[in-house]
Design a protein around this motif. Structure first.
Motif, PDB file in Angstrom:
ATOM      1  N   ALA A 232      11.984   8.862  -3.989  1.00 30.94           N
ATOM      2  CA  ALA A 232      11.373  10.103  -4.482  1.00 30.94           C
ATOM      3  C   ALA A 232      12.397  11.200  -4.739  1.00 30.94           C
ATOM      4  CB  ALA A 232      10.320  10.588  -3.494  1.00 30.94           C
ATOM      5  N   HIS A 233      13.557  11.137  -4.059  1.00 37.11           N
ATOM      6  CA  HIS A 233      14.580  12.178  -4.251  1.00 37.11           C
ATOM      7  C   HIS A 233      15.204  12.126  -5.646  1.00 37.11           C
ATOM      8  CE1 HIS A 233      17.040   8.619  -3.394  1.00 37.11           C
ATOM      9  NE2 HIS A 233      18.023   9.262  -3.990  1.00 37.11           N
ATOM     10  N   LEU A 234      14.964  11.058  -6.393  1.00 34.71           N
ATOM     11  CA  LEU A 234      15.562  10.917  -7.717  1.00 34.71           C
ATOM     12  C   LEU A 234      14.975  11.900  -8.725  1.00 34.71           C
ATOM     13  CD1 LEU A 234      15.594   7.013  -7.942  1.00 34.71           C
ATOM     14  CD2 LEU A 234      17.535   8.523  -7.452  1.00 34.71           C
ATOM     15  N   VAL A 235      13.816  12.473  -8.415  1.00 35.72           N
ATOM     16  CA  VAL A 235      13.135  13.395  -9.344  1.00 35.72           C
ATOM     17  C   VAL A 235      12.775  14.670  -8.600  1.00 35.72           C
ATOM     18  CG1 VAL A 235      11.144  13.700 -10.863  1.00 35.72           C
ATOM     19  CG2 VAL A 235      12.209  11.437 -10.652  1.00 35.72           C
ATOM     20  N   ARG A 236      13.194  15.798  -9.137  1.00 37.34           N
ATOM     21  CA  ARG A 236      12.903  17.085  -8.497  1.00 37.34           C
ATOM     22  C   ARG A 236      11.676  17.775  -9.086  1.00 37.34           C
ATOM     23  NH1 ARG A 236      18.795  20.144  -7.944  1.00 37.34           N
ATOM     24  NH2 ARG A 236      19.722  18.732  -6.381  1.00 37.34           N
TER      25      ARG A 236
END
Length: 392
Positions: A232-236
């Motif tokens: 989930a950290h791949l998209v802000r």
């Protein structure tokens, strides 16, 4: 006091009921399901759109810009979760750069706050994104649309609105002494006016009321995946592709939700039932209706490769991941967890044209919202004003 019956308990039906009550009408809302926002409103990506994509000066462009403001303001006033996080539209190929610049010009013409950025600045917003250039759209947000509906229901309850779940409209006819009569299976309601906000069944309700609508609702299922928590950290925020002007839908994108999860999709395949959220959801009646409609076959002939590609992506997680990796290369097949699908009520003309604009038709004592595609939820409060004007 005028009595108006609203058919449909999604965000548009509830917003219209609120607008009518605010103008002094007595309103009854009929919803066939046992809960509010059961279909399109409760099965979308919860984006508050900015009004970026629509022709300058068009009704849809004006409603989108106004709807963005009014939806965010409503959510904040009524403690509904909302976040104005902005989004990036990214060009990943040379041939998309012209389309990106055209979007920037359209945003400026529509009064949408947006700016073109180079890859280095795009990476300040989204470190993992791939792009040759990007458009940063500041006013795009995310909101909990079912919670918006819950707030509308609270407001309607406080004003004494007659809210009826599990109550379908089974018959509609002109009233013997004016107005309109609606049979629900248990009684006949007599009203001065009818408003049809039935979404996936809007054309059927219109035909039930004696109209012959120019469009047919054809259901398209949009399938989604969620990124596993470790990815989930791949998209802000929100990451969208530059839309292909030769294709009818925007393409898959990535959206960080209010709970921190990341929603990806949707693709678009023909649903086998009007409320067909899975491949195994099949209705012989609905399929026969789609098959008999000439617009279905003309649409298929117009986009044969797209149709095959969308079905293939529906059946293959690898293909879905490949589409996403064009935007965020670090996303892999193993990062995708299948999520709840949605079904879009797409209005189709007999010549095979997918109707992209809002369609609202009137008849004596009746107003029918026959097409309210994305950004219909964003524009719900604005469409409600227009519909209330039509009732008046």
């Amino acid at each position: 006091m005028r009595h108006v019956v609203v058919v449909g308990g999604g965000i548009l039906g509830l917003a219209t009921a609120r607008e009518l009550t605010a103008r002094g009408d007595r309103v009854t809302v009929l919803e066939k399901e046992d809960h509010w926002a059961g279909h399109q409103t409760g099965h979308n990506s919860n984006v508050v759109h900015a009004g970026l994509y629509y022709a300058p000066g068009s009704v849809k462009a004006r409603m989108s810009v106004a709807g963005n403001r009014s939806m965010v303001a409503f959510a904040r006033e009524h403690d509904v979760p909302v976040e104005v996080c902005g989004k990036l539209v990214v060009a990943t190929r040379e041939e998309e750069l012209a389309g990106l610049h055209a979007l920037a010009a359209r945003a400026d013409a529509n009064g949408v706050p947006a700016k073109l950025v180079e890859p280095a600045e795009a990476h300040e917003w989204e470190p993992e994104v791939a792009c040759l250039a990007a458009l940063r759209v500041e006013s795009t947000g995310i909101v909990d649309y079912p919670a918006v509906c819950a707030a509308l229901v609270r407001l309607l309850t406080e004003t004494g609105t007659d809210l009826r779940l599990g109550t379908p409209a089974l018959g509609i006819r002109p009233g013997r002494h004016g107005g309109v009569e609606i049979a629900t299976g248990t009684e006949v309601l007599r009203a001065d006016a009818l408003v049809n906000c039935a979404g996936l069944h809007a054309d059927r309700v219109a035909r039930l009321a004696g109209l012959t609508p120019a469009v047919r609702i054809v259901p398209f299922r949009g399938e989604y995946f969620t990124l596993r928590p470790a990815a989930a950290h791949l998209v802000r925020g929100l990451i969208y592709p530059v839309p292909d002007p030769t294709l009818p839908f925007l393409g898959v994108h990535l959206t960080r939700m209010l709970d921190g999860s990341v929603h990806t999709g949707p693709n678009a395949v023909l649903a086998l039932r009007r409320e067909g959220y899975r491949w195994r959801d099949v209705s012989a009646t609905d399929l026969a209706e789609v098959a008999r409609f000439p617009g279905t076959w003309r649409l298929a002939r117009r986009y044969p490769r797209t149709a095959v590609a969308e079905v293939a992506r529906s059946l293959s997680k690898r293909r879905f991941a490949t589409s996403l990796a064009r935007l965020v290369p670090a996303v892999g097949r193993e990062d995708l967890v299948r999520s709840v699908a949605g079904v879009r009520a797409q209005a189709l003309l007999p010549d095979g044209t997918l109707v992209q604009d809002f369609i609202i038709e009137s008849a004596p004592h009746q107003v029918h919202v026959l097409n309210a595609p994305s950004p219909g939820a964003t524009c719900a409060l604005e469409i409600a004003k227009h519909v209330a004007d039509q009732v008046s």
